[in-house]
Enzyme design. Structure first.
Site, PDB file in Angstrom:
ATOM      1  N   SER A 200       0.704  -1.264   0.045  1.00  0.00           N
ATOM      2  CA  SER A 200      -0.012  -0.137  -0.137  1.00  0.00           C
ATOM      3  C   SER A 200       0.746   1.293  -0.159  1.00  0.00           C
ATOM      4  O   SER A 200       1.844   1.297  -1.010  1.00  0.00           O
ATOM      5  CB  SER A 200      -1.142  -0.093   1.085  1.00  0.00           C
ATOM      6  OG  SER A 200      -1.831   1.003   1.098  1.00  0.00           O
ATOM      7  N   ASP A 296      -8.038  -3.687  -7.451  1.00  0.00           N
ATOM      8  CA  ASP A 296      -7.589  -3.157  -6.149  1.00  0.00           C
ATOM      9  C   ASP A 296      -8.668  -2.493  -5.161  1.00  0.00           C
ATOM     10  O   ASP A 296      -9.185  -1.636  -5.789  1.00  0.00           O
ATOM     11  CB  ASP A 296      -6.433  -2.285  -6.449  1.00  0.00           C
ATOM     12  CG  ASP A 296      -5.738  -1.870  -5.055  1.00  0.00           C
ATOM     13  OD1 ASP A 296      -6.467  -1.434  -4.064  1.00  0.00           O
ATOM     14  OD2 ASP A 296      -4.496  -2.215  -4.792  1.00  0.00           O
ATOM     15  N   HIS A 363      -6.392  -5.980  -1.494  1.00  0.00           N
ATOM     16  CA  HIS A 363      -5.392  -5.055  -1.549  1.00  0.00           C
ATOM     17  C   HIS A 363      -4.301  -5.343  -0.631  1.00  0.00           C
ATOM     18  O   HIS A 363      -4.786  -5.721   0.382  1.00  0.00           O
ATOM     19  CB  HIS A 363      -5.934  -3.716  -0.941  1.00  0.00           C
ATOM     20  CG  HIS A 363      -4.964  -2.559  -1.003  1.00  0.00           C
ATOM     21  ND1 HIS A 363      -4.366  -1.882  -2.017  1.00  0.00           N
ATOM     22  CD2 HIS A 363      -4.440  -1.739   0.258  1.00  0.00           C
ATOM     23  CE1 HIS A 363      -3.414  -0.890  -1.794  1.00  0.00           C
ATOM     24  NE2 HIS A 363      -3.654  -0.827  -0.256  1.00  0.00           N
TER      25      HIS A 363
END
Length: 414
Positions: A200, A296, A363
């Site tokens: 991330s 995502d 994600h």
């Protein structure tokens, strides 16, 4: 001193209605501030087994490297052994960004802005695991998790503190440098192999700092970078607004991030645009591997369909679960996938690079065991992410895996 639980409950029962009202309003405001800027899908790497202790940086104070609230940054270090004694894997933790004084102040009261809230111990799963059955190629390496407490992908600069007149500390770049200095003194200066990774906001930080990592390890070391869920797209939301671009512009302006971004990119365009990997990934000299979901989940919920773009709640179910999307919404999501394919088009031609782009609604996939390497892990061409990264890192074979469009992959953890 900790208040006994029953005593605390008795005190709570004595609160006046006005006390409860104030507490409730305060809680709602904190949740509001944090909802967009924190990434709820980034795995919390805590568990009752295989725990690794926290260490606050001994180099941070002399470097002026502090978390948002002025506390010392930290990391967790699990020492390598045997054939992995001179191999190092650094993981940059993720967790969104903050783009205003208010959101950074709220963040400074959490574990993503202050080491006062760090866990004393965390588990190392996925690419961090010391179990060869779960992490076949890197289980015995020196493995480090660098905690994220600056709110700007380890890229803020202190000059911005004075410009913006805040009591907050914007020192992500100094945190990165201070902990790197410390790890080099702990033996990383003799590394034979090295990987910088993150997920991330940490995956974006991995790309931003990849060449710095390479340049500070021995010249003859085999050094590469793995970015997980860090390829954020410069696309308009469903209402045609540049939500993410505007957000990044605020982050860069507030925290002085432009000094840490690719300078070739910054010289050609507005600095905040250079937060998007598609604009600078081709300038990275060090070999890079991209792990990304074509759908995502964080980007769909915050970039493509942020709450601000769904006032009528027509996307309420779809943005939280791809299985709930109707045909028209799926067309929009397929367009998002196409944008990703376009953005990585040039990178796909990079012979030294690698990629694992699955068709899942997820994600971050390298720091959870179920998605990294297990009997039920997501696969492309019958390869897990762990096997794919290992094949690429050790040059066993080229790895450029791009999944077919949703819903073709039954191994996805949707």
């Amino acid at each position: 001193m900790e208040i006994p639980r029953f005593s605390f409950l008795l005190q709570c029962r004595k609160w006046a209605k006005s006390d409860w009202l104030v507490a409730s309003i305060g809680f709602v405001l904190v949740v509001f501030f944090l909802s967009f800027f924190f990434d709820p899908t980034v795995p919390s790497i805590t568990s009752p087994t295989n725990l690794v202790k926290l260490k606050l940086s001994s180099k941070a104070k002399e470097r002026g490297a502090f978390c948002l609230d002025g506390s010392l940054p930290g990391y967790h270090f699990d020492k390598g052994s045997g054939s992995g004694s001179n191999s190092w894997l650094l993981h940059l933790q993720g967790g969104g960004w903050c783009n205003t004084i208010a959101s950074c102040s709220a963040r400074a009261m959490t574990r993503l802005g202050s080491s006062n809230y760090f866990e004393d111990e965390v588990e190392f799963p996925g690419v961090l695991s010391n179990d060869p059955s779960q992490n076949p190629d890197f289980f015995n390496w020196n493995r480090v998790v660098i905690r994220y407490c600056d709110g700007a992908s380890f890229a803020g600069h202190p000059e911005a503190e004075f410009k913006n007149g805040t009591g907050l500390f914007f020192r992500g770049q100094l945190i990165w440098e201070a902990i790197m200095d410390e790890l080099l003194l702990m033996g990383m200066s003799d590394a034979k192999q090295g990987i910088l990774t993150g997920c991330s906001a940490g995956g974006l930080a991995t790309l931003i700092h990849c060449d710095y990592f390479r340049d500070h390890l021995p010249k003859d070391a085999d050094v590469k970078c793995v970015s997980d869920g860090g390829f954020f797209l410069n696309v308009l939301d469903v209402l045609g607004n540049p939500t993410m671009r505007s957000f990044y512009q605020d982050v860069v302006t507030l925290q002085g991030v432009d000094k840490s971004l690719d300078q070739n990119c910054v010289a050609k365009m507005e600095p905040s645009t250079c937060m998007f990997p598609q604009e600078f990934v081709s300038n990275i000299r060090t070999p890079v591997f991209l792990v990304n979901a074509a759908y995502d989940s964080w980007q769909i919920q915050n970039v493509l369909v942020p709450a601000s773009a769904d006032s009528d709640k027509s996307w309420a179910k779809c943005r939280l679960s791809i299985k709930e999307c109707d045909a028209a919404q799926m067309n929009v999501l397929q367009g998002f996938r196409s944008s990703l394919m376009d953005a990585i088009g040039t990178f796909h031609q990079n012979k030294a690079g690698g990629m694992f782009i699955d068709s899942c609604f997820i994600h971050c996939q390298t720091v959870t065991q179920g998605t990294w390497h297990s009997p039920t892990s997501t696969r492309i061409e019958n390869k897990t992410i762990a096997e794919s990264v290992g094949d690429w890192y050790f040059n066993r074979k080229p790895v450029k895996l791009i999944d077919c469009p949703y819903p073709c992959n039954p191994s996805c953890h949707n």
